[in-house]
Design an enzyme around this catalytic site. Structure first.
Site, short mmCIF file in Angstrom:
data_model
loop_
_atom_site.label_atom_id
_atom_site.label_comp_id
_atom_site.label_asym_id
_atom_site.label_seq_id
_atom_site.Cartn_x
_atom_site.Cartn_y
_atom_site.Cartn_z
N ARG A 87 2.69 -26.01 70.78
CA ARG A 87 4.05 -26.50 70.56
C ARG A 87 5.03 -25.34 70.38
O ARG A 87 6.14 -25.36 70.92
CB ARG A 87 4.09 -27.41 69.32
CG ARG A 87 5.45 -28.07 69.08
CD ARG A 87 5.47 -28.81 67.76
NE ARG A 87 6.75 -29.50 67.55
CZ ARG A 87 7.23 -29.83 66.35
NH1 ARG A 87 6.53 -29.55 65.26
NH2 ARG A 87 8.39 -30.44 66.24
N HIS A 91 8.19 -24.98 72.81
CA HIS A 91 9.51 -25.10 72.21
C HIS A 91 10.29 -23.79 72.30
O HIS A 91 11.53 -23.81 72.28
CB HIS A 91 9.39 -25.55 70.75
CG HIS A 91 9.12 -27.02 70.61
ND1 HIS A 91 9.75 -27.82 69.67
CD2 HIS A 91 8.32 -27.85 71.32
CE1 HIS A 91 9.33 -29.07 69.80
NE2 HIS A 91 8.45 -29.10 70.79
N VAL A 95 13.88 -23.35 75.53
CA VAL A 95 15.24 -23.07 75.02
C VAL A 95 15.61 -21.64 75.42
O VAL A 95 15.18 -20.67 74.81
CB VAL A 95 15.30 -23.23 73.49
CG1 VAL A 95 16.72 -22.98 72.98
CG2 VAL A 95 14.82 -24.62 73.08
N GLY A 97 14.53 -19.80 77.72
CA GLY A 97 13.43 -18.98 78.22
C GLY A 97 12.49 -18.50 77.13
O GLY A 97 12.75 -18.64 75.93
N GLU A 113 16.99 -21.98 65.68
CA GLU A 113 16.28 -23.01 66.44
C GLU A 113 15.23 -23.74 65.61
O GLU A 113 15.08 -24.96 65.69
CB GLU A 113 15.58 -22.38 67.65
CG GLU A 113 16.50 -21.92 68.76
CD GLU A 113 15.72 -21.23 69.87
OE1 GLU A 113 14.56 -21.64 70.14
OE2 GLU A 113 16.25 -20.29 70.47
N ASN A 119 12.65 -29.40 66.03
CA ASN A 119 11.61 -28.50 65.52
C ASN A 119 11.24 -28.83 64.08
O ASN A 119 10.74 -27.98 63.34
CB ASN A 119 12.06 -27.05 65.63
CG ASN A 119 12.04 -26.55 67.06
OD1 ASN A 119 11.10 -26.82 67.80
ND2 ASN A 119 13.08 -25.82 67.45
N HIS A 217 -0.33 -33.21 74.05
CA HIS A 217 -0.45 -34.07 72.86
C HIS A 217 -1.90 -34.45 72.60
O HIS A 217 -2.18 -35.17 71.64
CB HIS A 217 0.40 -35.33 73.03
CG HIS A 217 1.86 -35.07 72.95
ND1 HIS A 217 2.82 -36.06 73.10
CD2 HIS A 217 2.56 -33.92 72.74
CE1 HIS A 217 4.03 -35.54 73.00
NE2 HIS A 217 3.89 -34.23 72.78
N THR A 271 -9.18 -37.66 69.15
CA THR A 271 -9.94 -36.39 69.16
C THR A 271 -8.94 -35.24 69.07
O THR A 271 -8.89 -34.37 69.93
CB THR A 271 -10.79 -36.27 70.44
OG1 THR A 271 -9.94 -36.36 71.59
CG2 THR A 271 -11.82 -37.39 70.50
#
Length: 348
Positions: A87, A91, A95, A97, A113, A119, A217, A271
């Site tokens: 993540r 993330h 934003v 790059g 950020e 976030n 996910h 899992t």
């Protein structure tokens, strides 16, 4: 006369080598690394702003091993952080790059950020600091925080049974981080299929690549903050639960996330500490925790992709690896742009 000519040649060669050494690292604020005088004459790639797998081969050959070793140690302590590292990288890259801007702390004058809505309670930043500290001990002022994020995402994914991919290095760190940039670029968990496709298209990713990257996910957890609209406020209607959500699963989620709760933690699939296709199986069973999860199968195209990925884990792994390489190359800062931060949470 012969001796004078020889001395002149030696002097000329020394001056030429000095010029070469200086030119090979035009972005460095410190003197060129010692290997220029003692070993090969510097990185094999051009000093033009090009990412390469061997970017640190001469300036910090231990870099990738240090990151991998530290990541594996962290996963031994908390295997679930693998999803957190994925993540962080996504993330960050989405934003402006892949520039490490997500890691910068907010100040009295600026909301960064990491404190944007998208976030909320993001995990893994102290662990990235731990990796950075290990690198600074061996190669000070050399490895960027942006590159650490890219390597950590790959190594953590492999560490929980996922695919590997080549990580091209040479990114530099941004000096700017704005919460507004995060909230106007990152996809909200309440987006429908069309909105997700539009968001990814702005980064030149196809609808299929969007579906594949959503497979991240399969590992990790989330907070109730992003689940609320799926359970209590679908399409902005108070107390409306997403009709596409399995009703029994909805009851389970409501026990985990009572109305108004933002901070309780929920696994994103059964899992959650293993990179596999179980996430997509859950989506096909209408057991996605986010509105955006269930949105993947709300039309024929999306349903077809999810069904394909469930049927072939090897296809999912390969497509995911390809998409991660592409994502990691999103408009990085290179050359003399940005900086190499000494501490990932603060600009120099």
């Amino acid at each position: 006369m012969a001796s004078s000519r020889s001395n002149l040649c030696v002097l000329s060669m020394l001056l030429l080598l000095a010029a070469v050494c200086e030119a090979r690292w035009p972005w460095a604020s410190a003197p060129a690394p010692a290997p220029c005088a003692e070993g090969p004459a510097g990185p094999p790639k051009s000093v033009e702003a090009i990412l390469s797998e061997d970017f640190y081969s001469y300036t910090c050959p231990q870099a990738t091993d240090i990151v991998k070793k530290t990541i594996l140690s962290i996963l031994e302590e908390n295997r679930n952080l693998a999803g957190g590292f994925l993540r962080l990288h996504f993330h960050d890259c989405w934003v402006n790059g892949c520039d490490g801007s997500l890691l910068i702390n907010s100040t009295a004058d600026n909301q960064a950020e990491r404190d944007g809505f998208t976030n909320f309670l993001i995990r893994g930043i102290p662990e990235i600091d731990r990796i950075k500290e290990a690198l600074e001990e061996v190669c000070p002022n050399t490895v960027s925080c942006a590159d650490i994020l890219a390597l950590a995402a790959r190594d953590a994914t492999v560490g929980v049974g996922g695919p590997s991919w080549p990580v091209f290095l040479g990114r530099r760190d941004s000096r700017v981080s704005l919460a507004l940039d995060a909230d106007t670029n990152l996809p909200f968990p309440s987006l429908n299929f069309t909105e997700l496709v539009e968001n990814f298209a702005r980064k030149d990713f196809s609808a299929r690549e969007m579906n594949v990257l959503s497979g991240s996910h399969t590992i990790g957890r989330t907070h109730c903050n992003g689940i609320g609209p799926n359970l209590y406020n679908y399409t902005g209607i108070d107390d409306l639960t997403n009709p596409n959500l399995d009703p029994i699963f909805a009851m389970v989620l409501k026990k985990q996330c009572p109305k108004g709760n933002r901070t309780n933690i929920v696994d994103m699939d059964r899992t959650n500490n293993l990179f596999d296709t179980d996430y997509y199986k859950g989506v096909l069973s209408h057991k996605g925790v986010f509105i955006s999860d269930l949105a993947l199968i709300e039309n024929t195209f999306g349903l077809g992709v999810v069904t394909e990925l469930v049927a072939s884990s090897s296809s999912f792994f390969q497509e995911f690896a390809n998409a991660m390489v592409k994502m990691g190359n999103l408009t990085p800062l290179t050359g003399t742009e940005g900086e190499i931060r000494k501490h990932c949470q603060f600009v120099n």
